[in-house]
Design a protein around this motif. Structure first.
Motif, short mmCIF file in Angstrom:
data_model
loop_
_atom_site.label_atom_id
_atom_site.label_comp_id
_atom_site.label_asym_id
_atom_site.label_seq_id
_atom_site.Cartn_x
_atom_site.Cartn_y
_atom_site.Cartn_z
N ASN A 1 -8.15 -1.65 0.33
CA ASN A 1 -7.41 -2.91 0.32
C ASN A 1 -6.93 -3.30 1.72
O ASN A 1 -5.72 -3.41 1.96
CB ASN A 1 -6.21 -2.78 -0.63
N TYR B 1 -4.52 -6.44 1.94
CA TYR B 1 -3.17 -6.16 1.43
C TYR B 1 -2.42 -5.25 2.39
O TYR B 1 -1.22 -5.40 2.60
CB TYR B 1 -3.22 -5.53 0.04
N ILE C 1 4.33 -3.09 -1.88
CA ILE C 1 3.30 -2.12 -2.29
C ILE C 1 3.37 -1.87 -3.79
O ILE C 1 2.35 -1.88 -4.47
CB ILE C 1 3.44 -0.80 -1.51
N ASN D 1 0.39 -2.86 -6.26
CA ASN D 1 -0.27 -1.83 -7.05
C ASN D 1 -0.31 -2.20 -8.52
O ASN D 1 -1.35 -2.10 -9.17
CB ASN D 1 0.42 -0.48 -6.88
N ARG D 2 0.83 -2.61 -9.06
CA ARG D 2 0.93 -2.87 -10.50
C ARG D 2 0.27 -4.18 -10.94
O ARG D 2 -0.45 -4.22 -11.92
CB ARG D 2 2.41 -2.87 -10.91
N ILE E 1 -3.61 -4.85 -7.71
CA ILE E 1 -4.66 -3.87 -7.45
C ILE E 1 -5.17 -3.21 -8.73
O ILE E 1 -6.39 -3.11 -8.93
CB ILE E 1 -4.19 -2.83 -6.42
N LEU E 2 -4.27 -2.72 -9.59
CA LEU E 2 -4.74 -2.09 -10.83
C LEU E 2 -5.59 -3.04 -11.68
O LEU E 2 -6.66 -2.65 -12.15
CB LEU E 2 -3.57 -1.52 -11.64
N GLU F 1 -8.92 -3.33 -9.98
CA GLU F 1 -9.73 -2.13 -10.16
C GLU F 1 -10.36 -2.07 -11.55
O GLU F 1 -11.51 -1.67 -11.70
CB GLU F 1 -8.89 -0.88 -9.89
N LYS G 1 -14.03 4.66 -5.46
CA LYS G 1 -12.61 4.99 -5.61
C LYS G 1 -12.34 6.46 -5.29
O LYS G 1 -11.28 6.80 -4.77
CB LYS G 1 -12.13 4.69 -7.04
N ARG H 1 -6.65 4.07 -1.71
CA ARG H 1 -6.24 2.71 -2.03
C ARG H 1 -5.63 1.99 -0.83
O ARG H 1 -5.93 0.85 -0.55
CB ARG H 1 -5.24 2.72 -3.19
N TRP H 2 -4.73 2.65 -0.13
CA TRP H 2 -4.04 2.00 1.00
C TRP H 2 -4.52 2.59 2.32
O TRP H 2 -5.18 1.94 3.08
CB TRP H 2 -2.52 2.12 0.86
#
Length: 153
Positions: free
Chosen positions: A89, A92, A119, A123-124, A127-128, A131, A146, A151-152
């Motif tokens: 990401n 982000y 962040i 993520n919540r 990104i999730l 994904e 993955k 992720r970061w």
């Protein structure tokens, strides 16, 4: 809460966070501190964020896939070259670095801590869900990616 998933464009969220950080810094003066090299940290974050974020956009354009984070279903390939071989990401990450640098420059501990909620939110709610969509689109190829790339950072 699922209604927030992939609804707020990350750049709009970034702007909201900048406003909130500025507000926190000016309203909660009790959390003001004197941190070293405020301008230098902000400038370094700005330069690194620009490099990381633009490198991500460049790789997406080179792969001829969508850069739009709201329309992940339009992705045409898993991009794992360039900056994407280090972080899944980069755009982000770039936005977070800008927020952190700005909060550090504001010299307010509460603002700095608040920058990290970006962040958690990303993520919540961004990104999730992204994904899940990419796993559905690309299956094992994305799952392998993955496993290889964080992720970061």
């Amino acid at each position: 809460m699922d209604k927030l998933e992939r609804k707020i464009p990350p750049v709009a969220l970034f702007v909201l966070f900048v406003v909130a950080i500025n507000h926190l810094s000016h309203e909660f003066l009790a959390f003001s501190v004197s941190l070293p090299l405020g301008w230098l940290v902000f400038a370094a974050c700005f330069v690194i964020a620009g490099f990381v974020g633009l490198a991500g956009v460049y790789e997406f354009r080179r792969a001829q896939t969508t850069v739009n984070p709201i329309k992940v279903d339009d992705a045409s390939s898993v991009v794992d070259s360039g900056i994407f071989s280090y972080t899944r990401n980069p755009m982000y990450l770039g936005l977070f670095l800008l927020l952190f640098g700005f909060a550090y420059w504001q010299q307010n501990i509460l603002a700095i801590l608040f920058s990290f909620t970006f962040i958690a939110y990303m993520n919540r709610f961004q990104i999730l869900p992204e994904e899940r969509a990419l796993e559905s689109l690309f299956g094992a190829e994305y799952l392998d990616y993955k496993q290889r790339v964080r992720r970061w950072i």
